[in-house]
Design a protein around this motif. Structure first.
Motif, mmCIF file in Angstrom:
data_model
loop_
_atom_site.group_PDB
_atom_site.id
_atom_site.type_symbol
_atom_site.label_atom_id
_atom_site.label_comp_id
_atom_site.label_asym_id
_atom_site.label_seq_id
_atom_site.Cartn_x
_atom_site.Cartn_y
_atom_site.Cartn_z
ATOM 1 N N ALA A 65 0.834 -1.206 0.000
ATOM 2 C CA ALA A 65 0.000 0.000 0.000
ATOM 3 C C ALA A 65 0.869 1.257 0.000
ATOM 4 O O ALA A 65 0.585 2.215 -0.725
ATOM 5 N N PHE A 66 1.923 1.255 0.795
ATOM 6 C CA PHE A 66 2.817 2.407 0.812
ATOM 7 C C PHE A 66 3.529 2.577 -0.524
ATOM 8 O O PHE A 66 3.704 3.702 -1.001
ATOM 9 N N GLU A 67 3.914 1.471 -1.113
ATOM 10 C CA GLU A 67 4.587 1.540 -2.410
ATOM 11 C C GLU A 67 3.670 2.092 -3.505
ATOM 12 O O GLU A 67 4.139 2.736 -4.431
ATOM 13 N N SER A 68 2.363 1.859 -3.358
ATOM 14 C CA SER A 68 1.416 2.364 -4.351
ATOM 15 C C SER A 68 0.826 3.720 -3.962
ATOM 16 O O SER A 68 -0.019 4.251 -4.677
ATOM 17 N N GLY A 69 1.236 4.242 -2.808
ATOM 18 C CA GLY A 69 0.773 5.565 -2.386
ATOM 19 C C GLY A 69 -0.506 5.574 -1.577
ATOM 20 O O GLY A 69 -1.074 6.630 -1.326
ATOM 21 N N SER A 70 -0.982 4.422 -1.143
ATOM 22 C CA SER A 70 -2.225 4.372 -0.362
ATOM 23 C C SER A 70 -1.995 3.810 1.046
ATOM 24 O O SER A 70 -2.868 3.152 1.604
ATOM 25 N N GLY A 71 -0.851 4.100 1.603
ATOM 26 C CA GLY A 71 -0.495 3.551 2.911
ATOM 27 C C GLY A 71 -1.252 4.137 4.075
ATOM 28 O O GLY A 71 -1.425 3.491 5.099
ATOM 29 N N ASP A 72 -1.732 5.376 3.940
ATOM 30 C CA ASP A 72 -2.427 6.033 5.057
ATOM 31 C C ASP A 72 -3.643 5.242 5.520
ATOM 32 O O ASP A 72 -3.910 5.134 6.718
ATOM 33 N N GLU A 73 -4.385 4.689 4.583
ATOM 34 C CA GLU A 73 -5.578 3.908 4.928
ATOM 35 C C GLU A 73 -5.192 2.644 5.723
ATOM 36 O O GLU A 73 -5.870 2.264 6.670
ATOM 37 N N LYS A 74 -4.100 2.017 5.346
ATOM 38 C CA LYS A 74 -3.637 0.815 6.056
ATOM 39 C C LYS A 74 -3.195 1.164 7.471
ATOM 40 O O LYS A 74 -3.421 0.396 8.408
ATOM 41 N N VAL A 75 -2.579 2.322 7.646
ATOM 42 C CA VAL A 75 -2.174 2.765 8.985
ATOM 43 C C VAL A 75 -3.411 2.959 9.849
ATOM 44 O O VAL A 75 -3.439 2.542 11.017
ATOM 45 N N LYS A 76 -4.466 3.551 9.290
ATOM 46 C CA LYS A 76 -5.714 3.738 10.035
ATOM 47 C C LYS A 76 -6.298 2.393 10.464
ATOM 48 O O LYS A 76 -6.789 2.248 11.587
#
Length: 87
Positions: A65-76
């Motif tokens: 997710a971080f590599e694709s730029g959507s890591g913030d949602e996974k952190v939540k």
């Protein structure tokens, strides 16, 4: 299935067998402290399995997710889970 998932699966299968054993112990009217000790053992296995699943999630899903730029949602998601876990 990766290594963490295989380990978690084995722990869950072991826990499943122990739960069946606890049910038998209750049906046989075994000593309450012995039953409780076995329940605590099952809880320990479930905690270990959960940590392995979370480790797998962090190593694969969150990383991707971080590599694709959507890591913030996974952190939540992780923070919500940790909030539940620490209650």
């Amino acid at each position: 299935m990766n290594e963490e998932q295989i380990k978690a699966l084995n722990l869950l299968k072991t826990a499943k067998g122990q739960v069946a054993g606890v049910v038998t112990m209750l049906e046989e009217d075994r000593y309450c402290v012995d039953v409780s000790t076995q329940i605590l053992a099952v809880q320990g296995l479930l905690k270990k399995a959960n940590l392995l699943i979370l480790e797998q999630h962090m190593n694969h899903c969150v990383k991707e997710a971080f590599e694709s730029g959507s890591g913030d949602e996974k952190v939540k998601e992780i923070m919500k889970l940790l909030e539940t876990y620490t209650k």
